[in-house]
Design an enzyme around this catalytic site. Structure first.
Site, PDB file in Angstrom:
ATOM      1  N   ASN A  48      20.326  -8.395  23.975  1.00 53.19           N
ATOM      2  CA  ASN A  48      19.186  -9.177  23.497  1.00 53.19           C
ATOM      3  C   ASN A  48      19.071 -10.547  24.169  1.00 53.19           C
ATOM      4  OD1 ASN A  48      16.941  -9.580  21.915  1.00 53.19           O
ATOM      5  ND2 ASN A  48      18.054  -9.997  20.006  1.00 53.19           N
ATOM      6  N   HIS A 133      19.149  -5.103   4.960  1.00 49.35           N
ATOM      7  CA  HIS A 133      19.007  -6.544   4.732  1.00 49.35           C
ATOM      8  C   HIS A 133      18.011  -6.839   3.603  1.00 49.35           C
ATOM      9  CE1 HIS A 133      19.985  -7.408   9.265  1.00 49.35           C
ATOM     10  NE2 HIS A 133      20.920  -6.701   8.663  1.00 49.35           N
ATOM     11  N   ARG A 158      22.872  -6.640   2.689  1.00 48.46           N
ATOM     12  CA  ARG A 158      23.163  -7.991   3.179  1.00 48.46           C
ATOM     13  C   ARG A 158      22.100  -8.926   2.631  1.00 48.46           C
ATOM     14  NH1 ARG A 158      22.471 -10.221   9.333  1.00 48.46           N
ATOM     15  NH2 ARG A 158      20.459 -10.832   8.471  1.00 48.46           N
ATOM     16  N   TYR A 170      18.595 -18.582   9.385  1.00 48.88           N
ATOM     17  CA  TYR A 170      18.929 -17.337  10.053  1.00 48.88           C
ATOM     18  C   TYR A 170      18.642 -16.130   9.136  1.00 48.88           C
ATOM     19  CZ  TYR A 170      21.260 -13.250  11.485  1.00 48.88           C
ATOM     20  OH  TYR A 170      21.465 -11.939  11.790  1.00 48.88           O
ATOM     21  N   ASP A 221      25.902 -12.889   6.052  1.00 54.23           N
ATOM     22  CA  ASP A 221      26.164 -13.225   7.457  1.00 54.23           C
ATOM     23  C   ASP A 221      25.995 -14.728   7.659  1.00 54.23           C
ATOM     24  OD1 ASP A 221      26.378 -13.364  10.190  1.00 54.23           O
ATOM     25  OD2 ASP A 221      24.861 -11.829  10.621  1.00 54.23           O
ATOM     26  N   HIS A 223      26.612 -16.160  10.581  1.00 51.81           N
ATOM     27  CA  HIS A 223      26.165 -16.280  11.971  1.00 51.81           C
ATOM     28  C   HIS A 223      26.868 -17.418  12.706  1.00 51.81           C
ATOM     29  CE1 HIS A 223      22.886 -15.040  14.864  1.00 51.81           C
ATOM     30  NE2 HIS A 223      23.168 -13.912  14.260  1.00 51.81           N
ATOM     31  N   GLU A 247      30.433 -12.301   6.813  1.00 52.54           N
ATOM     32  CA  GLU A 247      30.411 -11.968   8.246  1.00 52.54           C
ATOM     33  C   GLU A 247      30.317 -13.215   9.118  1.00 52.54           C
ATOM     34  OE1 GLU A 247      27.067  -9.454   9.246  1.00 52.54           O
ATOM     35  OE2 GLU A 247      27.208 -10.035  11.357  1.00 52.54           O
ATOM     36  N   GLU A 273      30.423  -8.893  16.258  1.00 49.53           N
ATOM     37  CA  GLU A 273      29.256  -8.294  16.923  1.00 49.53           C
ATOM     38  C   GLU A 273      29.074  -8.831  18.346  1.00 49.53           C
ATOM     39  OE1 GLU A 273      26.244  -9.351  14.049  1.00 49.53           O
ATOM     40  OE2 GLU A 273      25.510 -10.975  15.310  1.00 49.53           O
ATOM     41  N   ARG A 294      33.351  -5.755  13.683  1.00 54.30           N
ATOM     42  CA  ARG A 294      31.906  -5.528  13.833  1.00 54.30           C
ATOM     43  C   ARG A 294      31.493  -5.098  15.230  1.00 54.30           C
ATOM     44  NH1 ARG A 294      27.792  -5.313  11.361  1.00 54.30           N
ATOM     45  NH2 ARG A 294      26.615  -7.124  12.080  1.00 54.30           N
ATOM     46  N   HIS A 323      27.746  -3.270  14.097  1.00 50.95           N
ATOM     47  CA  HIS A 323      26.494  -4.007  14.230  1.00 50.95           C
ATOM     48  C   HIS A 323      25.356  -2.987  14.390  1.00 50.95           C
ATOM     49  CE1 HIS A 323      24.288  -7.101  17.051  1.00 50.95           C
ATOM     50  NE2 HIS A 323      23.833  -7.185  15.817  1.00 50.95           N
ATOM     51  N   ASP A 327      17.909  -4.924  17.675  1.00 57.06           N
ATOM     52  CA  ASP A 327      18.047  -5.091  19.128  1.00 57.06           C
ATOM     53  C   ASP A 327      19.056  -4.097  19.724  1.00 57.06           C
ATOM     54  OD1 ASP A 327      19.326  -7.502  17.566  1.00 57.06           O
ATOM     55  OD2 ASP A 327      20.638  -7.222  19.279  1.00 57.06           O
ATOM     56  N   GLU A 350      25.775  -1.003   9.666  1.00 53.12           N
ATOM     57  CA  GLU A 350      24.560  -1.801   9.432  1.00 53.12           C
ATOM     58  C   GLU A 350      23.324  -0.978   9.790  1.00 53.12           C
ATOM     59  OE1 GLU A 350      24.270  -5.356  11.818  1.00 53.12           O
ATOM     60  OE2 GLU A 350      22.645  -6.167  10.591  1.00 53.12           O
ATOM     61  N   TRP A 413      23.764 -21.015  16.952  1.00 56.42           N
ATOM     62  CA  TRP A 413      22.622 -20.404  16.264  1.00 56.42           C
ATOM     63  C   TRP A 413      23.068 -19.176  15.476  1.00 56.42           C
ATOM     64  CZ3 TRP A 413      20.568 -15.441  16.947  1.00 56.42           C
ATOM     65  CH2 TRP A 413      19.484 -15.153  16.073  1.00 56.42           C
TER      66      TRP A 413
HETATM   67  O1  KDG Z   1      20.620 -10.365  18.871  1.00 54.74           O
HETATM   68  C1  KDG Z   1      21.181 -11.034  17.791  1.00 54.74           C
HETATM   69  C2  KDG Z   1      21.181 -10.143  16.568  1.00 54.74           C
HETATM   70  O2  KDG Z   1      21.717  -8.894  16.878  1.00 54.74           O
HETATM   71  C3  KDG Z   1      21.947 -10.753  15.441  1.00 54.74           C
HETATM   72  O3  KDG Z   1      21.359 -11.969  15.089  1.00 54.74           O
HETATM   73  C4  KDG Z   1      21.938  -9.814  14.248  1.00 54.74           C
HETATM   74  O4  KDG Z   1      23.753 -11.023  13.298  1.00 54.74           O
HETATM   75  C5  KDG Z   1      23.077 -10.024  13.324  1.00 54.74           C
HETATM   76  C6  KDG Z   1      23.400  -8.927  12.410  1.00 54.74           C
HETATM   77  O5  KDG Z   1      24.410  -9.054  11.732  1.00 54.74           O
HETATM   78  O6  KDG Z   1      22.649  -7.972  12.354  1.00 54.74           O
HETATM   79 MG    MG Z   2      25.607 -10.649  12.314  1.00 51.53          MG
END
Ligand code: KDG
Ligand code: MG
Length: 413
Positions: A48, A133, A158, A170, A221, A223, A247, A273, A294, A323, A327, A350, A413
């Site tokens: 991605n 989600h 999630r 996020y 998550d 992130h 996560e 991930e 992950r 994961h 994407d 997921e 991010w």
């Molecule tokens: O490309 C980034 C995403 O795959 C990510 O932000 C998704 O963190 C993610 C998740 O747990 O699905």
């Molecule tokens: Mg994630």
């Protein structure tokens, strides 16, 4: 010395390896490996926001070197490209290698006329538990989404919600659209406040448990946005709401730094991930600093390498939790579900549903019902691509955002 014992085995030869780039709502990179017997295999090479780097890696270096090879020698081809790169590993290289590996497993299973999971050792379970989600701008709208997911049959969800005082968070979509973070030609900037997030998020889980009781699995998550000590605080504060996992609560380049988180909380931890090899998680696993790994097939070197990670993880009571954001193309979802059906130390999968348009381009045999997936019984991984339709959706550059703290400092991010 070359010894060939080939009696009774139909030999195959790779005659073509082509990269298909399309964007039916988001960018996907697909590798198609074609043999002289007409059997072909498909692999997902989507990274991605950096798609074209993998396209070039494949088209300029790996695809030409595949021509004439025996596709049945999956391990040898894997080693050839991994060791042979000299500059081994990395997200671009390992995504390209994963696409080759998955396409070769697809060919092998099609040649054997078996669903891929049968080649891995057969199924270890009846169904594959998946989480989806639930997200909203505030706690109430998030709980509405959670109710919707439960209605759809999910046993695990999630949960993410907007944070008062932070403009965008996020995982939380705007205007009721489905969440696709790579939404701009060049990275757009978001802002982040650890303090506001930490002060608010435990309330979300308190409310979720109050409304939905104890049985539903809840996940979250972070992130990669916290430091280890901040992650330790969050893990501790959400302990009463017994999450299935927390996560990516911190980055993990320094794997030993997770010791600090682990020492302070019994909330189960998931990470990986963004990892692309066993070396990204070796210390985390061997020191039992995590509960779920992950990393997934498409970014961590395919089925061949992911199997090594899962086997190492099994020794330390660590389970898989692939994961599965949008994407990762339906090809990855298909291959992952075959892996999940087999892998003894499976945890959860997921599932972020692909759009109808994406599923028209990538038809598949996997099936969801009552919270569980099955991968289907079609030979191979069971996912195909409609190349004519794919050609109608040309690539469009789309980058992931970046984050800055409220004082302007660049953050994760
Ligand atoms: O490309 C980034 C995403 O795959 C990510 O932000 C998704 O963190 C993610 C998740 O747990 O699905
Ligand atoms: Mg994630």
């Amino acid at each position: 010395m070359v010894l060939l014992f080939t009696a009774g085995v139909t030999l195959l030869k790779i005659v073509e390896a082509k990269v298909i780039v399309c964007s039916p709502g988001r960018n996907f990179v697909t590798l198609k490996i074609i043999t002289d017997q007409g059997i072909y295999g498909l692999g997902d090479a989507t990274l991605n926001g950096r798609e074209k780097a993998v396209v070039s890696y494949l088209e300029d270096y790996l695809c030409p070197a595949l021509i004439g090879r025996d596709p049945q020698r999956i391990e040898d081809i894997w080693q050839f490209f991994y060791r042979g790169a000299y500059w081994r590993g990395g997200p671009v290289g390992m995504t390209a290698l994963a696409a080759i590996d998955v396409a070769l497993w697809d060919i092998k299973a099609k040649q054997a006329e078996l669903p891929l999971y049968q080649l891995l050792g057969g199924r270890s379970r009846d169904g594959i538990m998946a989480y989806t989600h639930a997200t909203g701008q505030d706690i109430d709208s998030t709980l509405d989404e959670l109710a919707r997911a439960v209605e759809q049959g999910y046993k695990a969800v999630r949960v993410q919600c907007g944070i008062p005082g932070i403009a965008s968070t996020y995982g939380v979509p705007k205007n009721g659209k489905s969440y696709e973070p790579a939404d701009a030609d060049l990275p757009h900037e978001c802002s982040w406040s650890t303090e506001k997030y930490l002060n608010y998020i435990p309330q979300l889980f308190e409310a979720a448990r109050k409304q939905f009781g104890d049985e539903l699995h809840l996940l979250h998550d972070v992130h990669h946005r916290l430091t280890p000590i901040e992650a330790a605080r969050l893990g501790k504060e959400v302990e009463p709401f017994h999450l299935f996992w927390l996560e990516d609560c911190a980055t993990a380049e320094n794997q030993q730094s997770w010791k600090l988180i682990r020492e302070h909380t019994t909330t189960p931890l998931a990470v990986g991930e963004v990892f692309n090899s066993i070396h990204c998680c070796r210390e985390l696993i061997q020191n039992q600093l995590i509960d779920y790994i992950r990393s997934t097939i498409t970014h961590a070197g395919g089925i061949t390498h992911m199997r090594r990670i899962a086997d190492l993880a099994a020794l330390y009571h660590v389970r898989t939790g692939f994961h599965g954001a949008t994407d990762l193309s339906p090809i990855t979802m298909g291959a992952a579900l075959h892996f999940d059906y087999w892998v003894p130390n499976f945890g959860i999968q997921e599932h972020m549903p692909h759009s109808e348009q994406m599923e028209q381009v990538f038809s598949h045999h996997y099936h969801f019902e009552g919270g569980y997936f099955t991968p289907g019984e079609a030979p191979g991984h069971g996912v195909d691509i409609d190349e004519k339709l794919a050609a109608k959706f040309p690539y469009k550059r789309a980058c992931l955002p970046v984050n800055r703290l409220e004082d302007g400092t660049l953050w994760n991010w």
